[in-house]
Design a protein around this motif. Structure first.
Motif, mmCIF file in Angstrom:
data_model
loop_
_atom_site.group_PDB
_atom_site.id
_atom_site.type_symbol
_atom_site.label_atom_id
_atom_site.label_comp_id
_atom_site.label_asym_id
_atom_site.label_seq_id
_atom_site.Cartn_x
_atom_site.Cartn_y
_atom_site.Cartn_z
ATOM 1 N N HIS A 177 -2.566 22.870 -4.105
ATOM 2 C CA HIS A 177 -2.955 22.347 -2.790
ATOM 3 C C HIS A 177 -1.721 21.787 -2.086
ATOM 4 C CE1 HIS A 177 -6.447 21.807 -5.504
ATOM 5 N NE2 HIS A 177 -7.146 22.203 -4.448
ATOM 6 N N LEU A 178 -1.811 21.750 -0.760
ATOM 7 C CA LEU A 178 -0.748 21.089 -0.009
ATOM 8 C C LEU A 178 -1.218 19.661 0.280
ATOM 9 C CD1 LEU A 178 1.920 21.329 1.584
ATOM 10 C CD2 LEU A 178 0.504 21.874 3.585
ATOM 11 N N ILE A 179 -0.518 18.678 -0.281
ATOM 12 C CA ILE A 179 -0.987 17.288 -0.137
ATOM 13 C C ILE A 179 0.058 16.488 0.645
ATOM 14 C CG2 ILE A 179 -1.825 15.251 -1.376
ATOM 15 C CD1 ILE A 179 -2.387 17.044 -3.770
ATOM 16 N N THR A 180 -0.347 15.908 1.793
ATOM 17 C CA THR A 180 0.623 15.197 2.627
ATOM 18 C C THR A 180 0.187 13.752 2.879
ATOM 19 O OG1 THR A 180 -0.546 15.918 4.596
ATOM 20 C CG2 THR A 180 1.305 17.279 3.882
ATOM 21 N N LEU A 181 1.168 12.914 3.196
ATOM 22 C CA LEU A 181 0.886 11.489 3.456
ATOM 23 C C LEU A 181 1.563 11.058 4.750
ATOM 24 C CD1 LEU A 181 -0.036 8.592 2.568
ATOM 25 C CD2 LEU A 181 2.146 8.396 1.390
ATOM 26 N N GLU A 182 0.816 10.321 5.561
ATOM 27 C CA GLU A 182 1.381 9.722 6.779
ATOM 28 C C GLU A 182 0.905 8.276 6.769
ATOM 29 O OE1 GLU A 182 0.685 10.594 11.263
ATOM 30 O OE2 GLU A 182 0.683 12.474 10.114
ATOM 31 N N ALA A 183 1.825 7.328 6.573
ATOM 32 C CA ALA A 183 1.349 5.953 6.372
ATOM 33 C C ALA A 183 2.124 4.950 7.205
ATOM 34 C CB ALA A 183 1.456 5.590 4.898
ATOM 35 N N ASP A 184 1.395 4.017 7.846
ATOM 36 C CA ASP A 184 2.039 2.883 8.519
ATOM 37 C C ASP A 184 2.359 1.839 7.460
ATOM 38 O OD1 ASP A 184 1.714 4.089 10.911
ATOM 39 O OD2 ASP A 184 -0.080 2.937 11.505
ATOM 40 N N ASP A 185 3.333 0.976 7.789
ATOM 41 C CA ASP A 185 3.712 -0.040 6.805
ATOM 42 C C ASP A 185 2.779 -1.250 6.903
ATOM 43 O OD1 ASP A 185 5.000 -1.365 4.872
ATOM 44 O OD2 ASP A 185 6.708 -1.986 6.103
ATOM 45 N N ILE A 186 1.563 -1.073 6.408
ATOM 46 C CA ILE A 186 0.582 -2.164 6.449
ATOM 47 C C ILE A 186 0.236 -2.502 5.012
ATOM 48 C CG2 ILE A 186 -1.652 -2.901 7.387
ATOM 49 C CD1 ILE A 186 -1.658 -0.082 8.817
ATOM 50 N N ILE A 198 0.811 -1.224 0.000
ATOM 51 C CA ILE A 198 0.000 0.000 0.000
ATOM 52 C C ILE A 198 0.845 1.275 0.000
ATOM 53 C CG2 ILE A 198 -1.798 1.288 1.260
ATOM 54 C CD1 ILE A 198 -2.794 -1.232 -0.104
ATOM 55 N N VAL A 199 1.965 1.284 0.761
ATOM 56 C CA VAL A 199 2.715 2.551 0.875
ATOM 57 C C VAL A 199 3.250 3.016 -0.499
ATOM 58 C CG1 VAL A 199 4.639 3.726 1.998
ATOM 59 C CG2 VAL A 199 3.160 2.199 3.311
ATOM 60 N N PRO A 200 3.937 2.114 -1.280
ATOM 61 C CA PRO A 200 4.383 2.595 -2.603
ATOM 62 C C PRO A 200 3.198 3.018 -3.480
ATOM 63 C CG PRO A 200 5.245 0.378 -2.146
ATOM 64 C CD PRO A 200 4.350 0.732 -1.008
ATOM 65 N N MET A 201 2.069 2.296 -3.347
ATOM 66 C CA MET A 201 0.897 2.666 -4.146
ATOM 67 C C MET A 201 0.431 4.076 -3.780
ATOM 68 S SD MET A 201 -2.919 1.127 -4.000
ATOM 69 C CE MET A 201 -2.708 -0.448 -4.725
ATOM 70 N N LEU A 202 0.397 4.365 -2.466
ATOM 71 C CA LEU A 202 -0.069 5.689 -2.040
ATOM 72 C C LEU A 202 0.879 6.786 -2.522
ATOM 73 C CD1 LEU A 202 -1.419 4.983 1.556
ATOM 74 C CD2 LEU A 202 -2.734 5.483 -0.500
ATOM 75 N N ASN A 203 2.194 6.490 -2.477
ATOM 76 C CA ASN A 203 3.154 7.492 -2.969
ATOM 77 C C ASN A 203 2.892 7.813 -4.435
ATOM 78 O OD1 ASN A 203 4.834 8.295 -0.804
ATOM 79 N ND2 ASN A 203 5.674 6.216 -0.755
ATOM 80 N N HIS A 204 2.622 6.758 -5.201
ATOM 81 C CA HIS A 204 2.360 6.937 -6.635
ATOM 82 C C HIS A 204 1.077 7.766 -6.848
ATOM 83 C CE1 HIS A 204 2.038 6.024 -10.834
ATOM 84 N NE2 HIS A 204 0.866 5.426 -10.663
ATOM 85 N N ILE A 205 0.022 7.425 -6.059
ATOM 86 C CA ILE A 205 -1.250 8.147 -6.212
ATOM 87 C C ILE A 205 -1.083 9.617 -5.815
ATOM 88 C CG2 ILE A 205 -3.653 8.266 -5.416
ATOM 89 C CD1 ILE A 205 -3.595 5.266 -5.017
ATOM 90 N N LEU A 206 -0.279 9.847 -4.763
ATOM 91 C CA LEU A 206 -0.060 11.239 -4.350
ATOM 92 C C LEU A 206 0.660 12.045 -5.434
ATOM 93 C CD1 LEU A 206 -0.920 10.473 -1.351
ATOM 94 C CD2 LEU A 206 0.654 12.298 -0.727
ATOM 95 N N LEU A 221 -5.713 -7.528 6.505
ATOM 96 C CA LEU A 221 -4.432 -6.821 6.614
ATOM 97 C C LEU A 221 -3.245 -7.778 6.689
ATOM 98 C CD1 LEU A 221 -5.394 -4.301 9.470
ATOM 99 C CD2 LEU A 221 -5.852 -4.123 7.023
ATOM 100 N N ILE A 222 -2.098 -7.307 6.199
ATOM 101 C CA ILE A 222 -0.849 -8.049 6.410
ATOM 102 C C ILE A 222 0.103 -7.072 7.091
ATOM 103 C CG2 ILE A 222 0.997 -9.364 5.316
ATOM 104 C CD1 ILE A 222 -0.898 -9.590 2.855
ATOM 105 N N LEU A 223 0.359 -7.319 8.374
ATOM 106 C CA LEU A 223 1.220 -6.393 9.131
ATOM 107 C C LEU A 223 2.674 -6.769 8.914
ATOM 108 C CD1 LEU A 223 -0.844 -6.269 12.423
ATOM 109 C CD2 LEU A 223 -1.059 -4.882 10.383
ATOM 110 N N SER A 224 3.601 -5.808 9.147
ATOM 111 C CA SER A 224 5.011 -6.055 8.796
ATOM 112 C C SER A 224 5.577 -7.266 9.530
ATOM 113 C CB SER A 224 5.836 -4.821 9.052
ATOM 114 O OG SER A 224 5.532 -4.319 10.329
ATOM 115 N N GLU A 225 5.168 -7.486 10.805
ATOM 116 C CA GLU A 225 5.765 -8.638 11.545
ATOM 117 C C GLU A 225 5.242 -9.979 11.050
ATOM 118 O OE1 GLU A 225 2.450 -7.185 14.366
ATOM 119 O OE2 GLU A 225 3.940 -6.298 13.048
ATOM 120 N N GLU A 226 4.162 -9.958 10.247
ATOM 121 C CA GLU A 226 3.603 -11.224 9.749
ATOM 122 C C GLU A 226 4.234 -11.647 8.416
ATOM 123 O OE1 GLU A 226 -0.527 -10.383 9.495
ATOM 124 O OE2 GLU A 226 -0.770 -10.273 11.671
ATOM 125 N N ARG A 227 5.054 -10.748 7.829
ATOM 126 C CA ARG A 227 5.586 -11.056 6.500
ATOM 127 C C ARG A 227 6.719 -12.057 6.564
ATOM 128 N NH1 ARG A 227 5.912 -5.066 5.100
ATOM 129 N NH2 ARG A 227 3.759 -4.642 5.565
#
Ligand code: ADP
Length: 359
Positions: free
Chosen positions: A227-236, A208-216, A353-359
């Motif tokens: 506009h001011l567009i910001t992203l704050e993302a957990d690694d999920i 999701i994080v690389p996808m969100l960066n691309h969409i932003l 969800l797939i959390l980072s510790e489950e990978r």
């Protein structure tokens, strides 16, 4: 005597066995009838109720025990029902509305005296049919507008001499309308495809994080620095379909850009919370009045039609978002206030969800 007694005893046993068989058969018949989604009412020759199954009780508001032996036309007094029952002609079913349900009912003779009234609930089928009809009417209307503009320009160009600059301007406007039709057709195809897929998307890991960066990046290009567009993302990460999720998140973010005046800010967050994770797009744009909130995901529903046209909307973006989320066992939550801004959250449940510790 002994012989006769034995024979009598055999006949009694035979009788007992048939009675038990009959009772068992009747119980099976009743059980089968009570599971039928269609209603069955048995009436005698003069329309007294003899028996009905639970579906008929529900469809017609009957009560098998209370109403047994009562005249059906006294129990259901709607004139069209009474006329049908007294008409003597039962080749065609009667469409009948009862307690907000749309029922098709038909009377069938089944022995010399008795008749069966069969009821079939078509409420849901009618609703779907209305939705389908509305969709076709709306889609035709949406396509007709840009087509009319293009045809108008073409007729004008064919009948009038014009200078190079006017010609360029008109070609430019025609191209805009062409692109609008293209967007509309693309969104209609996406929506139709999403609706026709019965299977859940495969459980691929979607990062999701690389996808969100691309969409932003795309949203910033659309905003052209306004506009001011910001992203704050957990690694999920999520289980699901990459393209579907990307299309849903892109719709949320492009809406935020399109409905936020220049100079506004848009915050995107992707965070864990209690039982799941939420992708939230918060803007300080024009906002939406309360009465529209529950209808936003309907196809072609727009709060302000003129504005949506100016901002190049197809009216299908949030319908697509809703379907993608449904297919990923998620849902959309919207909070908004006119003049203050909107907050659209795509909520996903823990098993998705797939959390980072489950990978
Ligand atoms: P459209 O293509 O018209 O934007 P959508 O389905 O994406 O269609 O959205 C439906 C309507 O919801 C829009 O027409 C607009 O009125 C409203 N809307 C969606 N997002 C926002 C937002 N971030 N701020 C204000 N209004 C919004």
């Amino acid at each position: 005597w002994a012989h006769s007694t034995r024979r009598l005893e055999n006949i009694r046993r035979e009788d007992e066995r048939s009675r038990v068989d009959m009772v068992e058969w009747l119980a099976r018949f009743r059980q089968a009838m009570s599971l039928l989604p269609d209603g069955v009412v048995i009436v005698d020759g003069v329309m007294h109720l003899e028996w009905c199954n639970p579906a008929a009780e529900k469809h017609l508001g009957l009560d098998r025990v209370r109403d047994e032996g009562r005249l059906l036309t006294n129990l259901i007094r709607a004139p069209e029902f009474v006329n049908y029952m007294l008409s003597g002609s039962f080749d065609q079913p009667l469409p009948f509305v009862h307690h907000h349900r749309k029922i098709q009912l038909q009377l069938i003779s089944f022995d010399n005296r008795r008749r069966i009234l069969v009821t079939h609930d078509v409420t849901q089928a009618e609703k779907l049919e209305t939705l389908r009809r509305d969709f076709i009417a709306n889609a035709s209307h949406e396509l007709r507008t840009p087509l009319t503009v293009i045809n108008g320009f073409l007729e004008h160009a064919l009948s009038t001499e014009m200078d190079q600059m006017t010609r360029q301007r008109q070609l430019h406007l025609m191209a805009e309308q062409g692109q609008r039709m293209q967007r509309l057709v693309a969104d209609m195809l996406t929506l139709t495809r999403l609706e026709s897929l019965v299977q859940q998307p495969s459980g691929d890991t979607v990062r999701i994080v690389p996808m969100l960066n691309h969409i932003l990046d795309q949203a910033r290009a659309l905003s052209e620095g306004k506009h001011l567009i910001t992203l704050e993302a957990d690694d999920i990460n999520l289980k699901g379909n990459h393209d579907e999720l990307e299309s849903a998140f892109t719709n949320l973010l492009t809406n935020a850009v399109r409905y936020t005046p220049n100079g506004g800010s848009i915050q995107v967050t992707w965070k864990l919370f209690g039982e799941g994770a939420a992708l939230t797009v918060r803007d300080d744009g024009i906002g939406i009045a309360e009465e529209h909130l529950s209808r936003l995901t309907e196809r072609f529903y727009r709060v302000d039609k003129t504005r949506s046209r100016v901002t190049q909307g197809t009216g299908l973006g949030l319908a697509i978002v809703k379907h993608v989320l449904l297919r990923h066992r998620g849902h959309l939550v919207v909070a908004s206030e006119p003049g203050k801004g909107s907050c659209f959250s795509a909520i996903f449940k823990r098993p998705q969800l797939i959390l980072s510790e489950e990978r």
